[in-house]
Design a protein around this motif. Structure first.
Motif, mmCIF file in Angstrom:
data_model
loop_
_atom_site.group_PDB
_atom_site.id
_atom_site.type_symbol
_atom_site.label_atom_id
_atom_site.label_comp_id
_atom_site.label_asym_id
_atom_site.label_seq_id
_atom_site.Cartn_x
_atom_site.Cartn_y
_atom_site.Cartn_z
ATOM 1 N N ASN A 48 45.355 21.446 20.964
ATOM 2 C CA ASN A 48 44.254 20.499 20.794
ATOM 3 C C ASN A 48 44.035 20.298 19.300
ATOM 4 O O ASN A 48 43.040 20.736 18.722
ATOM 5 C CB ASN A 48 42.995 21.030 21.482
ATOM 6 N N ALA B 117 41.584 21.758 16.474
ATOM 7 C CA ALA B 117 42.069 22.993 15.860
ATOM 8 C C ALA B 117 42.833 22.748 14.558
ATOM 9 O O ALA B 117 42.860 23.614 13.690
ATOM 10 C CB ALA B 117 42.952 23.765 16.834
ATOM 11 N N ASP C 286 48.021 18.468 28.832
ATOM 12 C CA ASP C 286 46.963 19.482 28.703
ATOM 13 C C ASP C 286 46.145 19.467 29.995
ATOM 14 O O ASP C 286 45.801 18.391 30.482
ATOM 15 C CB ASP C 286 46.062 19.142 27.501
ATOM 16 N N ASN D 98 43.200 19.952 30.337
ATOM 17 C CA ASN D 98 41.879 19.402 30.057
ATOM 18 C C ASN D 98 42.013 18.160 29.183
ATOM 19 O O ASN D 98 42.850 18.130 28.276
ATOM 20 C CB ASN D 98 41.022 20.457 29.351
ATOM 21 N N GLY E 153 49.036 27.062 33.517
ATOM 22 C CA GLY E 153 50.048 28.046 33.919
ATOM 23 C C GLY E 153 51.237 27.452 34.646
ATOM 24 O O GLY E 153 52.015 28.187 35.258
ATOM 25 N N ASP F 85 53.467 25.158 33.074
ATOM 26 C CA ASP F 85 54.263 24.415 32.081
ATOM 27 C C ASP F 85 55.770 24.512 32.308
ATOM 28 O O ASP F 85 56.494 23.549 32.081
ATOM 29 C CB ASP F 85 53.906 24.899 30.670
ATOM 30 N N ALA G 287 50.923 24.832 20.871
ATOM 31 C CA ALA G 287 50.153 25.932 20.294
ATOM 32 C C ALA G 287 49.748 26.855 21.443
ATOM 33 O O ALA G 287 50.572 27.187 22.291
ATOM 34 C CB ALA G 287 48.982 25.415 19.477
ATOM 35 N N LEU G 288 48.471 27.186 21.548
ATOM 36 C CA LEU G 288 48.104 28.302 22.412
ATOM 37 C C LEU G 288 48.086 28.013 23.900
ATOM 38 O O LEU G 288 48.158 28.927 24.707
ATOM 39 C CB LEU G 288 46.754 28.843 21.969
ATOM 40 N N HIS H 15 49.923 33.150 28.065
ATOM 41 C CA HIS H 15 50.186 33.255 29.503
ATOM 42 C C HIS H 15 51.045 34.474 29.783
ATOM 43 O O HIS H 15 51.787 34.927 28.912
ATOM 44 C CB HIS H 15 50.957 32.017 29.980
ATOM 45 N N HIS I 105 45.779 30.652 12.152
ATOM 46 C CA HIS I 105 45.076 30.907 10.906
ATOM 47 C C HIS I 105 45.942 30.542 9.710
ATOM 48 O O HIS I 105 47.161 30.546 9.800
ATOM 49 C CB HIS I 105 44.835 32.412 10.758
ATOM 50 N N ARG J 185 39.134 25.643 21.367
ATOM 51 C CA ARG J 185 38.420 25.930 20.132
ATOM 52 C C ARG J 185 37.366 24.880 19.816
ATOM 53 O O ARG J 185 37.375 23.779 20.375
ATOM 54 C CB ARG J 185 39.429 26.013 18.985
ATOM 55 N N LEU J 186 36.484 25.226 18.908
ATOM 56 C CA LEU J 186 35.464 24.304 18.419
ATOM 57 C C LEU J 186 35.757 24.013 16.960
ATOM 58 O O LEU J 186 36.159 24.915 16.229
ATOM 59 C CB LEU J 186 34.085 24.948 18.528
ATOM 60 N N LEU K 44 33.767 26.285 14.438
ATOM 61 C CA LEU K 44 33.860 27.749 14.462
ATOM 62 C C LEU K 44 35.320 28.159 14.486
ATOM 63 O O LEU K 44 36.150 27.433 15.035
ATOM 64 C CB LEU K 44 33.178 28.315 15.721
ATOM 65 N N SER K 45 35.621 29.332 13.919
ATOM 66 C CA SER K 45 37.013 29.760 14.008
ATOM 67 C C SER K 45 37.123 31.207 14.451
ATOM 68 O O SER K 45 36.279 32.039 14.121
ATOM 69 C CB SER K 45 37.736 29.549 12.673
ATOM 70 N N GLY K 46 38.165 31.476 15.226
ATOM 71 C CA GLY K 46 38.444 32.829 15.688
ATOM 72 C C GLY K 46 37.235 33.466 16.339
ATOM 73 O O GLY K 46 36.528 32.846 17.143
HETATM 74 N N1 LIG Z 1 38.123 24.833 14.188
HETATM 75 C C1 LIG Z 1 39.036 25.768 14.490
HETATM 76 N N2 LIG Z 1 40.326 25.564 14.157
HETATM 77 C C2 LIG Z 1 41.254 26.515 14.461
HETATM 78 C C3 LIG Z 1 40.884 27.752 15.055
HETATM 79 C C4 LIG Z 1 39.524 27.922 15.403
HETATM 80 O O1 LIG Z 1 39.137 28.953 15.989
HETATM 81 N N3 LIG Z 1 38.633 26.916 15.096
HETATM 82 N N4 LIG Z 1 41.831 28.702 15.306
HETATM 83 C C5 LIG Z 1 43.124 28.592 14.648
HETATM 84 C C6 LIG Z 1 44.077 29.389 15.410
HETATM 85 S S1 LIG Z 1 44.050 31.077 15.150
HETATM 86 C C7 LIG Z 1 44.977 28.848 16.248
HETATM 87 S S2 LIG Z 1 46.153 29.876 16.997
HETATM 88 C C8 LIG Z 1 45.055 27.411 16.483
HETATM 89 C C9 LIG Z 1 45.167 27.085 17.962
HETATM 90 O O2 LIG Z 1 45.334 25.735 18.120
HETATM 91 P P1 LIG Z 1 45.331 25.086 19.574
HETATM 92 O O3 LIG Z 1 46.171 25.864 20.498
HETATM 93 O O4 LIG Z 1 45.645 23.663 19.365
HETATM 94 O O5 LIG Z 1 43.806 25.269 19.996
HETATM 95 P P2 LIG Z 1 43.116 25.503 21.410
HETATM 96 O O6 LIG Z 1 41.785 24.852 21.300
HETATM 97 O O7 LIG Z 1 43.149 26.929 21.786
HETATM 98 O O8 LIG Z 1 43.976 24.619 22.372
HETATM 99 C C10 LIG Z 1 44.675 25.086 23.435
HETATM 100 C C11 LIG Z 1 44.833 23.964 24.426
HETATM 101 O O9 LIG Z 1 45.593 24.448 25.507
HETATM 102 C C12 LIG Z 1 45.058 23.887 26.686
HETATM 103 N N5 LIG Z 1 45.514 24.669 27.835
HETATM 104 C C13 LIG Z 1 44.833 25.530 28.599
HETATM 105 N N6 LIG Z 1 45.633 26.033 29.565
HETATM 106 C C14 LIG Z 1 46.852 25.471 29.393
HETATM 107 C C15 LIG Z 1 48.101 25.565 30.094
HETATM 108 O O10 LIG Z 1 48.271 26.299 31.049
HETATM 109 N N7 LIG Z 1 49.128 24.821 29.620
HETATM 110 C C16 LIG Z 1 48.992 23.992 28.556
HETATM 111 N N8 LIG Z 1 50.059 23.298 28.163
HETATM 112 N N9 LIG Z 1 47.833 23.865 27.902
HETATM 113 C C17 LIG Z 1 46.772 24.605 28.301
HETATM 114 C C18 LIG Z 1 43.581 23.869 26.455
HETATM 115 O O11 LIG Z 1 42.962 22.930 27.307
HETATM 116 C C19 LIG Z 1 43.510 23.470 24.983
HETATM 117 O O12 LIG Z 1 43.408 22.085 24.828
HETATM 118 O O13 LIG Z 1 43.897 26.787 15.971
HETATM 119 C C20 LIG Z 1 43.595 27.141 14.619
HETATM 120 N N10 LIG Z 1 42.552 26.266 14.150
#
Ligand SMILES: Nc1nc2c(c(=O)[nH]1)N[C@H]1C(S)=C(S)[C@@H](COP(=O)(O)OP(=O)(O)OC[C@H]3O[C@@H](n4cnc5c(=O)[nH]c(N)nc54)[C@H](O)[C@@H]3O)O[C@H]1N2
Ligand SMILES: Nc1nc2c(c(=O)[nH]1)N[C@H]1C(S)=C(S)[C@@H](COP(=O)(O)OP(=O)(O)OC[C@H]3O[C@@H](n4cnc5c(=O)[nH]c(N)nc54)[C@H](O)[C@@H]3O)O[C@H]1N2
Ligand SMILES: [Mo]
Length: 792
Positions: free
Chosen positions: A21, A25, A49, A51, A68, A70, A143-144, A149, A182, A647-648, A651-653
């Motif tokens: 997302n 993020a 995604d 969502n 889960g 993918d 990304a995450l 999973h 990060h 994520r929001l 806020l981070s982590g």
């Molecule tokens: N503002 C802000 N920015 C950040 C962070 C933060 O905490 N705040 N954290 C940083 C860090 S450490 C990281 S690792 C990155 C993470 O970056 P992203 O991974 O882009 O952030 P998330 O919001 O965790 O997004 C994960 C997405 O996966 C989706 N998802 C949920 N389940 C599944 C699934 O089964 N399959 C698939 N394909 N998607 C799924 C969710 O709906 C969500 O949209 O962001 C970084 N940037």
């Protein structure tokens, strides 16, 4: 990341973004470049995604899969691609291994079956496959949503397989652009902040330890005694090492099955260390974990927070060394044994980081450490002094390669330059060799002289070098590698083939690239193995002198002499070989990625058809449940709703840093969950009501309900950036005076379901089940309470 953001902007014509997302993020990194690629190249953006995120809102095509699923989704696309003959046959033939096995598995995943398992309509699957097959080059971003999973590793393998099939690897505008989290997450993994590798991904075998000991100027036989087991009483025989801090004696006893060569064993992973204290599952250490030292990671961001809370209660000692009061310190109400050491922030420190595209970047100190805080490395130096190994700890920084051998060259070190140079000298395995402090400082002074589309230095004294020398940078003359596996550039321009890492053949098939696959400018034609002392003369067609033979290490990655890299440069040969990308990982539980239902799945019928792995008797240091948890019962009867995290932007982590900023805290004053109105109202939960979320482990969290259509009525999603409330109980009185953040809330991780990836041990944050109900009483909004509705 195989490529980089600038490359995506300039060259990608299709972008498949799955489980990221980035609008939230990585708005400046990931999202901006996706939008620029749309503007500049008319790139088609596909977002997959579960969502409907802010990122999905920018998509040309949106796929909403069930969490889960993918692996099934991507096999569904591969099925359509292969059935229509849209694969890159030449690429598969010359540069890959295992397509037939993948083809067999993909045959199973017809569009209809894929649609049933994932929930994505058939016509959207066909459209996505069509776009990716006919809009080249295309890149894949994740990304995450992909990694978090029990099948995280399979997820991260099926996507590169898709790119290999499409021939998108090693191409500008193609590749797999995995967005790291990060700042410096890439650097942290490079530095081996993991429990299963040494720095730079050297394994835990003795060859790696010997390599490091030699480079550090430390005696190997003495060094390994640090890994012996401890006893309070001195034993007969052997040569004990006395540890003056704990007054214990350390031995290694090969007769004792509990007493392993711990230096060769994976350590505790961050996601399951608490089992080392609680010992509820079988663990493979004789004693209990007694001390937790936390430096730069928020423990409330880990799954199973209720267990973590219990474990913190039972530790002998918890140390938190960081700039904020990390909320792990207030999980327990114990009054002793918790120490908070003030550590300076990145702004009060200097050195280099590695970014998501493998480029390094120098950071300059803004202010000296404030008050009594100390920089991270100074805390570690004091630690090493106290434990009696300071001299060995810093010795590597005083060493250099002199006449092809590591030697101590000075009595003191200069921070951070000598640390940077030590990393460059030792990090041969991934090509940190050219990444010296001098180089980073020079690049920092020349920001204006790099082209953001190619990363190439176009003026000043950085001409011909890529920004921050994305690794591998094989030596000081090497420009760095902006795009991995790009055969169209010579060695000297940053080209390379696939790495030869897994032997020369498998099942009688050569693992080297075909004869037709020659790196531009290479003296060696076609595929070749990684370069070792044993094969160097034959592969490069050279003769070594006796002196070279004497000083040369066994392989390019453990060769302190530097001869192997030197010879390779002369021949335009990349030291790690020119091999095939393997799609079959024969040593994994699933040699070919397989769809396996999440440990807690809403589809009991599919759990029978696509069960998870067998329980793992020993995973890292602890037994780990798979099938026994998944098949214990049909969890979905009691817990019918799927949930995941996101994520929001503010806020981070673990969220402590931003929740101590009034302005950032005010944007989301409370922990909440996104719930479809239809689902919420089924349980009588109105928009903004408080609700309980219950997990299969018997834990619960109390959060505010936000009605939204971003989720479907079968699933909810929520942020994880809160802490300070546990299972409905506010812990606000536990913060040391003056340290309570402006907002506190339940952590999602109190209810994250049991489940871990077998290779990485990452928790199943993004697929699990829950049950919801309306909650009585107030929320935990300390912000409005103290500052009024007008916020700031
Ligand atoms: N503002 C802000 N920015 C950040 C962070 C933060 O905490 N705040 N954290 C940083 C860090 S450490 C990281 S690792 C990155 C993470 O970056 P992203 O991974 O882009 O952030 P998330 O919001 O965790 O997004 C994960 C997405 O996966 C989706 N998802 C949920 N389940 C599944 C699934 O089964 N399959 C698939 N394909 N998607 C799924 C969710 O709906 C969500 O949209 O962001 C970084 N940037
Ligand atoms: N449910 C759920 N859980 C998740 C995730 C998810 O998506 N869902 N994402 C996971 C991911 S990808 C990540 S990366 C983690 C992130 O989670 P954490 O690693 O917990 O992230 P931060 O809150 O950034 O924690 C870093 C801590 O380091 C401290 N710190 C900052 N600068 C310095 C410094 O210079 N020195 C020292 N010593 N400390 C410093 C901060 O004060 C903070 O307390 O969360 C993981 N947990
Ligand atoms: Mo992360």
């Amino acid at each position: 990341m195989t490529n980089h953001f600038g490359d995506m902007t300039a060259n990608s014509k299709a972008i498949f973004c799955i489980g990221a997302n980035s609008a939230v993020a990585n708005p400046v990194g990931g999202m901006k470049h996706m939008l620029q690629a749309k503007d500049r190249n008319n790139a088609k953006l596909i977002v997959a995604d579960p969502n409907f995120t802010k990122t999905a809102a920018h998509a040309d095509l949106y796929l909403r899969q069930r969490s889960g699923t993918d692996v099934a989704l991507i096999y569904g696309l591969i099925h359509i691609i292969l059935k229509n003959g849209w694969e890159d046959k030449e690429f598969l033939e010359n540069r890959t291994y295992g397509i037939e096995e993948v083809r067999k598995e993909a045959e199973h995943w017809t569009p209809e079956l894929t649609s049933d398992v994932t929930g994505v309509p058939v016509d959207r699957l066909i459209e996505a496959a069509n776009i990716m097959a006919h809009t080249k080059p295309g890149t894949v971003i994740w990304a995450l949503g992909i990694t978090q999973h029990s099948v995280g590793t399979s997820n991260t393998r099926i996507l590169p397989i898709l790119q290999l099939i499409l021939g998108n690897m090693g191409k500008p505008g193609g590749g797999c652009n995995i967005i790291r989290g990060h700042d410096n997450v890439q650097g942290s993994t490079d530095m081996g902040n993991l429990s299963d590798t040494l720095p730079m991904y050297y394994g835990l075998g003795d060859a790696s330890w010997k390599y490091y000991c030699k480079g550090w100027g430390v005696d190997y036989d003495e060094f390994i005694k640090r890994f012996a087991v401890s006893t309070k009483e001195p034993k007969q025989g052997g040569a004990p090492v006395k540890n003056t801090v704990f007054e214990e004696y350390f031995y290694h006893d090969p007769q004792n099955p509990e007493d392993r060569n711990w230096r060769n064993e994976k350590g505790w992973s961050l996601s399951k260390w608490w089992q080392g204290v609680l010992k509820e599952e079988k663990t493979f250490t004789s004693g209990k974990l007694r001390v937790l030292w936390v430096q730069g990671t928020g423990i409330t961001s880990m799954a199973h927070l209720a267990k973590i809370q219990e474990a913190v209660d039972k530790l002998d000692m918890l140390v938190v060394a960081e700039p904020f009061v990390n909320e792990v310190a207030i999980l327990s109400d114990r009054k002793d044994g918790i120490y908070v050491l003030p550590v300076a922030t990145a702004f009060e420190n200097e050195g280099h980081i590695s970014s998501t595209n493998r480029s390094g970047q120098w950071r300059t100190k803004v202010v000296e450490p404030l008050y009594e805080s100390k920089a991270d490395q100074d805390v570690m130096f004091l630690f090493a002094k106290k434990f009696g190994f300071y001299d060995e700890y810093v010795k590597g920084m005083k060493m250099a390669t002199v006449n092809h051998e590591p030697k101590q060259v000075k009595d003191d070190f200069v921070w951070p330059d000598d640390a940077t140079n030590e990393i460059a000298r030792m990090g041969k395995s991934i090509g940190y060799t050219g990444r010296t402090a001098e180089m980073f400082r020079r690049h920092q002074a020349n920001w204006q002289n790099f082209d953001p589309d190619t990363l190439m230095g176009i003026g000043g004294d950085v001409k011909g070098e890529y920004y921050g020398k994305p690794w591998p940078a094989w030596d000081e003359k090497h420009p760095g590698t902006p795009i991995l596996y790009d055969m169209s550039k010579s060695y000297a321009e940053g080209g390379c083939g696939f790495r030869n890492r897994f032997g020369l053949e498998h099942n009688g098939v050569s693992q080297l690239a075909s004869e037709d696959t020659t790196l531009v400018g290479s003296d060696v034609k076609g595929g070749y193995p990684q370069i070792t002392k044993e094969n160097i003369e034959k592969v490069l067609g050279i003769t070594l002198t006796e002196e070279e033979k004497r000083l040369m290490g066994a392989t390019w990655s453990t060769d302190h002499s530097g001869f192997i890299l030197e010879k390779c440069r002369e021949k335009g040969v990349v030291p790690f070989g020119n091999a095939r990308a393997r799609m079959i990982v024969w040593e994994f539980l699933d040699p070919i990625p397989k769809h396996r239902e999440p440990i807690h799945s809403p589809r009991w019928d599919l759990v029978q058809k696509y069960p998870t792995f067998d329980d793992q008797a020993r995973n890292f240091r602890v037994e780990t449940k798979y099938k026994s948890e998944q098949q214990a019962k049909d969890w979905s009867k009691e817990f019918p709703i799927v949930f995941s995290t996101l994520r929001l932007v503010n806020l981070s982590g673990a969220g402590m840093i931003e929740r101590t900023s009034k302005y950032l805290a005010a944007i989301t004053p409370e922990m909440f969950a996104n719930v479809h109105p239809e689902l919420a109202l089924k349980y009588g939960i109105q928009d903004r009501d408080m609700m309980w979320i219950h997990s299969p482990q018997g834990t619960k969290i109390k959060v505010r309900c936000y009605h939204t259509q971003m989720v479907t009525p079968d699933r909810i999603c929520m942020p994880y950036n809160f802490a300070g409330v546990m299972q409905g109980v506010s812990l606000e009185d536990r913060y040391p005076e003056g340290t309570k953040p402006y907002t506190i809330g339940e952590s999602f991780n109190t209810v994250t379901n049991y489940g871990f990836d077998p290779v990485t041990q990452i928790s199943e944050f993004n697929a699990g089940l829950c049950r919801i109900e309306k909650a009585d009483g107030e929320g935990f909004n300390t912000f409005f309470h103290e500052y009024g509705e007008n916020r700031v």
